[in-house]
Scaffold this motif. Structure first.
Motif, PDB file in Angstrom:
ATOM      1  N   CYS A  10       1.023  -1.028  -0.028  1.00 40.18           N
ATOM      2  CA  CYS A  10      -0.022  -0.110  -0.008  1.00 40.18           C
ATOM      3  C   CYS A  10       1.104   1.316  -0.048  1.00 40.18           C
ATOM      4  CB  CYS A  10      -1.030   0.035   1.373  1.00 40.18           C
ATOM      5  SG  CYS A  10      -0.334   0.047   2.758  1.00 40.18           S
ATOM      6  N   ILE A  11       0.235   2.445  -0.155  1.00 37.14           N
ATOM      7  CA  ILE A  11       1.054   3.626  -0.301  1.00 37.14           C
ATOM      8  C   ILE A  11       0.619   4.231   0.909  1.00 37.14           C
ATOM      9  CG2 ILE A  11       1.324   5.829  -1.690  1.00 37.14           C
ATOM     10  CD1 ILE A  11       0.568   4.018  -4.151  1.00 37.14           C
ATOM     11  N   GLY A  18       0.582  13.187  -2.238  1.00 32.66           N
ATOM     12  CA  GLY A  18       0.434  12.567  -3.865  1.00 32.66           C
ATOM     13  C   GLY A  18       0.290  11.304  -3.805  1.00 32.66           C
ATOM     14  N   LYS A  19      -0.492  10.477  -2.822  1.00 33.04           N
ATOM     15  CA  LYS A  19      -0.813   9.057  -2.740  1.00 33.04           C
ATOM     16  C   LYS A  19      -1.604   8.721  -4.185  1.00 33.04           C
ATOM     17  CE  LYS A  19      -2.624   8.891   1.266  1.00 33.04           C
ATOM     18  NZ  LYS A  19      -2.514  10.225   1.400  1.00 33.04           N
ATOM     19  N   ASN A  76      -1.017  -6.345  -5.802  1.00 29.92           N
ATOM     20  CA  ASN A  76      -2.612  -5.830  -5.079  1.00 29.92           C
ATOM     21  C   ASN A  76      -2.052  -4.598  -4.469  1.00 29.92           C
ATOM     22  OD1 ASN A  76      -4.190  -8.152  -5.760  1.00 29.92           O
ATOM     23  ND2 ASN A  76      -2.841  -9.321  -4.192  1.00 29.92           N
ATOM     24  N   LEU A  77      -2.844  -3.567  -4.729  1.00 27.15           N
ATOM     25  CA  LEU A  77      -2.497  -2.210  -4.244  1.00 27.15           C
ATOM     26  C   LEU A  77      -3.664  -1.861  -3.512  1.00 27.15           C
ATOM     27  CD1 LEU A  77      -1.241   0.652  -3.829  1.00 27.15           C
ATOM     28  CD2 LEU A  77      -2.156   1.190  -6.218  1.00 27.15           C
ATOM     29  N   MET A  78      -3.172  -1.097  -2.103  1.00 31.05           N
ATOM     30  CA  MET A  78      -4.467  -0.430  -1.311  1.00 31.05           C
ATOM     31  C   MET A  78      -4.008   1.013  -1.221  1.00 31.05           C
ATOM     32  SD  MET A  78      -5.189  -3.274   1.357  1.00 31.05           S
ATOM     33  CE  MET A  78      -3.896  -4.341   0.532  1.00 31.05           C
ATOM     34  N   ASP A  79      -4.951   1.908  -1.684  1.00 35.94           N
ATOM     35  CA  ASP A  79      -4.643   3.537  -1.718  1.00 35.94           C
ATOM     36  C   ASP A  79      -5.533   3.764  -0.121  1.00 35.94           C
ATOM     37  OD1 ASP A  79      -4.249   6.109  -2.153  1.00 35.94           O
ATOM     38  OD2 ASP A  79      -5.860   6.344  -2.911  1.00 35.94           O
ATOM     39  N   VAL A 100       5.345  -1.309   1.991  1.00 35.40           N
ATOM     40  CA  VAL A 100       4.605  -0.101   1.766  1.00 35.40           C
ATOM     41  C   VAL A 100       5.474   0.549   1.069  1.00 35.40           C
ATOM     42  CG1 VAL A 100       3.400  -0.156   4.122  1.00 35.40           C
ATOM     43  CG2 VAL A 100       5.571   0.808   3.802  1.00 35.40           C
ATOM     44  N   CYS A 101       4.952   1.553   0.280  1.00 35.65           N
ATOM     45  CA  CYS A 101       5.715   2.566  -0.478  1.00 35.65           C
ATOM     46  C   CYS A 101       5.491   4.028   0.327  1.00 35.65           C
ATOM     47  CB  CYS A 101       5.207   2.942  -1.728  1.00 35.65           C
ATOM     48  SG  CYS A 101       5.641   1.768  -3.058  1.00 35.65           S
TER      49      CYS A 101
END
Length: 598
Positions: A10-11, A18-19, A76-79, A100-101
């Motif tokens: 996730c970010i 800027g996510k 699989n990304l979670m914003d 995480v980013c």
């Protein structure tokens, strides 16, 4: 697809670093969303999210990326939301990931919630990929940001990726880092099915849709399942993934992120952070980290037009379907009529709910002064929770009142330090320690009463620091304090909507402010109207609305003075009688003006 080729990440970042823009670029580069349908803030589906430029709900999405090593990976990304009010939602999203980013704005540097979110990621042993975003801005200061990265977050600056979500710089580098630095899904070899619920929404046709991460085992349509927090059992009606819209699939396997539709129709029955397991062969232990979400701020919501009570009730019940953190109970006020006592995660959450009630359901509302949950220790040793000042027991029936505190981390420029310390003292806070971040910024770690930051603390913080200050906080302990209930009496009648729980030292000042404000707003009557602030039976402040005066002697042209005196005495007697039986009407806009300004 092999579990070895799956990555969950996730970010995370401070607000407005800027996510969501970076998420848009990732969707574009991986061709998850076609360019013709891609729009800015693509994952933010609510109008309010777009207008304010903030993420309120977590938005998962599954992408496929062919890396430079020739393999195709499932990402699989979670914003996640960035605001402190939704930190529990962020922690659940982190629990569903292996990495995480961590986004840092190249012009603003490390902010309060950057530190808080990085700490959350460290606590869950996640791989952190630092990304310095917005490097194409003319105000970008890479040297300062890389120094802050090492000094504050203890992350090597060589690991940082330079990027710009808007220009598309460094997007491929981020994807390659996700593929090669973040490990494959953990805990997949657990012998039983374990699935983490990290969010849920309500659909009017299908009921509650749970957003899940499968840690071990698999789920498919028709499987009997069980929620481990309360043992509730149900059956799966549909499973699928997000691309980014819901896309039905035959099965969800270990390592995947997706959604499940069950026979459950009430969103309160599904708890965020709960573990789902097979009803036939249940797991022995839950995925770690589950805790119930508790509201921190309470406020009364009343319709301006009393005929809109049913509309307000319907609006809150519908909002509750998609927001399990919102709680409300019916209450009535002598001054405002029928309404609801609502509990929120924080001030932003309260503001968002009120705005949605007004905008989506067309109900004009008045909200009472926000308050927190106090713990009152009674004479018999019993402890009760009080979220409404009206419910505070009478003095003499309790021994002490405990108020919730917060542990705050406040990032400010050096030049604002003196004014900030004065504000913290004014709000009854204590600075535990001060850390110098670089030549220009300091971080204050302090303890503050939650009640003191509810109304204007953030506005004053931004004003003192000219917009450069930021704050993150977590709930602390309950502390005994000298608190009292202050009532406002209009013509000797208490107005419950204006009752507040305040510190004894601040009661007189707050009482004078409210009385002065009400004096300007309450219209003149035929008799003088006293406005008083009282603690128990003691009056601590008073203002008087002067009576309207009719010139009863206007018709007298000369003559004996006793005739005029007789008329004035008659008027005086009438006013005295009127004052005894007269009632003061407070216009609805008076409540709006007073309660809006707090």
């Amino acid at each position: 697809m092999s579990i070895e080729l799956t990555r969950n990440f996730c970010i995370i970042a401070h607000v407005d670093h800027g996510k969501t823009t970076l998420s848009d670029r990732l969707l574009q580069v991986t061709s998850t969303v076609a360019n013709r349908v891609l729009q800015e803030q693509h994952l933010d589906s609510m109008d309010l999210e777009r207008e304010r430029g903030i993420t309120i709900k977590s938005h998962p999405v599954t992408m496929f990326y062919t890396a430079k090593d020739g393999k195709t990976y499932r990402l699989n990304l979670m914003d996640t939301p960035g605001h402190v009010d939704f930190s529990y939602e962020v922690s659940r999203s982190l629990a569903a990931c292996e990495g995480v980013c961590l986004l840092i704005d190249a012009s603003q540097g490390v902010e309060a919630q950057t530190v808080a979110n990085a700490t959350l990621a460290h606590q869950q042993n996640l791989t952190i990929i630092p990304v310095i975003n917005k490097i194409d801005l003319p105000t970008a200061n890479l040297e300062l940001v890389t120094k802050q990265l090492e000094d504050i977050l203890q992350i090597h600056s060589e690991e940082a990726i330079l990027a710009s979500g808007k220009s598309g710089i460094g997007i491929e580098d981020i994807l390659e880092a996700v593929v090669h630095r973040i490990p494959p899904p953990r805990w997949s070899d657990y012998p039983a099915t374990r699935v983490l619920v990290f969010d849920s929404v309500y659909d009017s046709y299908r009921g509650v849709i749970a957003f899940v991460r499968v840690f071990s085992g698999s789920l498919k349509k028709g499987d009997p399942i069980q929620f481990m927090s309360d043992g509730r059992k149900t059956e799966i009606m549909e499973v699928g993934v997000f691309r980014p819209k819901m896309d039905e699939t035959p099965m969800l396997e270990a390592g995947q992120t997706g959604y499940i539709v069950t026979k459950i129709k009430d969103v309160t029955d599904i708890k965020i952070g709960d573990t789902i397991t097979s009803a036939l062969r249940p797991a022995a232990e839950m995925v770690p980290g589950f805790k119930a979400v508790r509201p921190m701020v309470f406020s009364g919501l009343y319709p301006v037009d009393t005929g809109d009570y049913e509309k307000l009730k319907t609006a809150l019940s519908k909002l509750r379907l998609n927001d399990a953190a919102l709680v409300y109970t019916a209450e009535s006020s002598v001054a405002l009529g029928f309404g609801f006592r609502c509990g929120f995660l924080g001030l932003l959450h309260m503001e968002i709910v009120q705005e949605r009630v007004r905008r989506e359901y067309d109900v004009e509302i008045i909200n009472t002064h926000p308050s927190v949950v106090y713990r009152v220790v009674l004479q018999n040793g019993e402890t009760i929770d009080v979220d409404n000042p009206v419910n505070l027991p009478e003095p003499g029936t309790f021994t002490e009142i405990l108020e919730p505190t917060i542990k705050a981390r406040i990032h400010i420029p050096n030049t604002s330090l003196g004014d900030m310390l004065a504000l913290i003292m004014e709000k009854r806070g204590v600075v535990e320690h001060t850390d110098t971040l670089d030549g220009n910024r300091v971080m204050l770690t302090c303890l503050l009463p939650l009640n003191e930051i509810l109304v204007d603390f953030n506005d004053k913080l931004k004003s003192i620091t000219r917009g450069y200050g930021s704050m993150d906080y977590e709930l602390g302990d309950y502390v005994a304090s000298d608190l009292v209930r202050m009532d406002i009496l209009v013509h000797a009648d208490p107005v419950d909507a204006f009752s507040t729980i305040v510190h004894r030292d601040k009661a007189a000042m707050r009482g004078r402010e409210l009385c002065a404000k009400l004096k300007e707003i309450i219209p003149a009557h035929m008799f003088s109207v006293p406005i008083q602030a009282a603690i128990g039976g003691k009056i601590i402040a008073r203002e008087t609305v002067s009576a309207m005066r009719k010139d009863v002697t206007a018709k007298c042209y000369g003559g004996d003075i006793t005739r005029k005196r007789k008329l004035l005495e008659k008027q005086k007697e009438g006013k005295k009688k009127m004052k005894q039986i007269g009632r003061v009407s407070i216009p609805p806009d008076a409540f709006i003006k007073v309660l809006k300004n707090g």
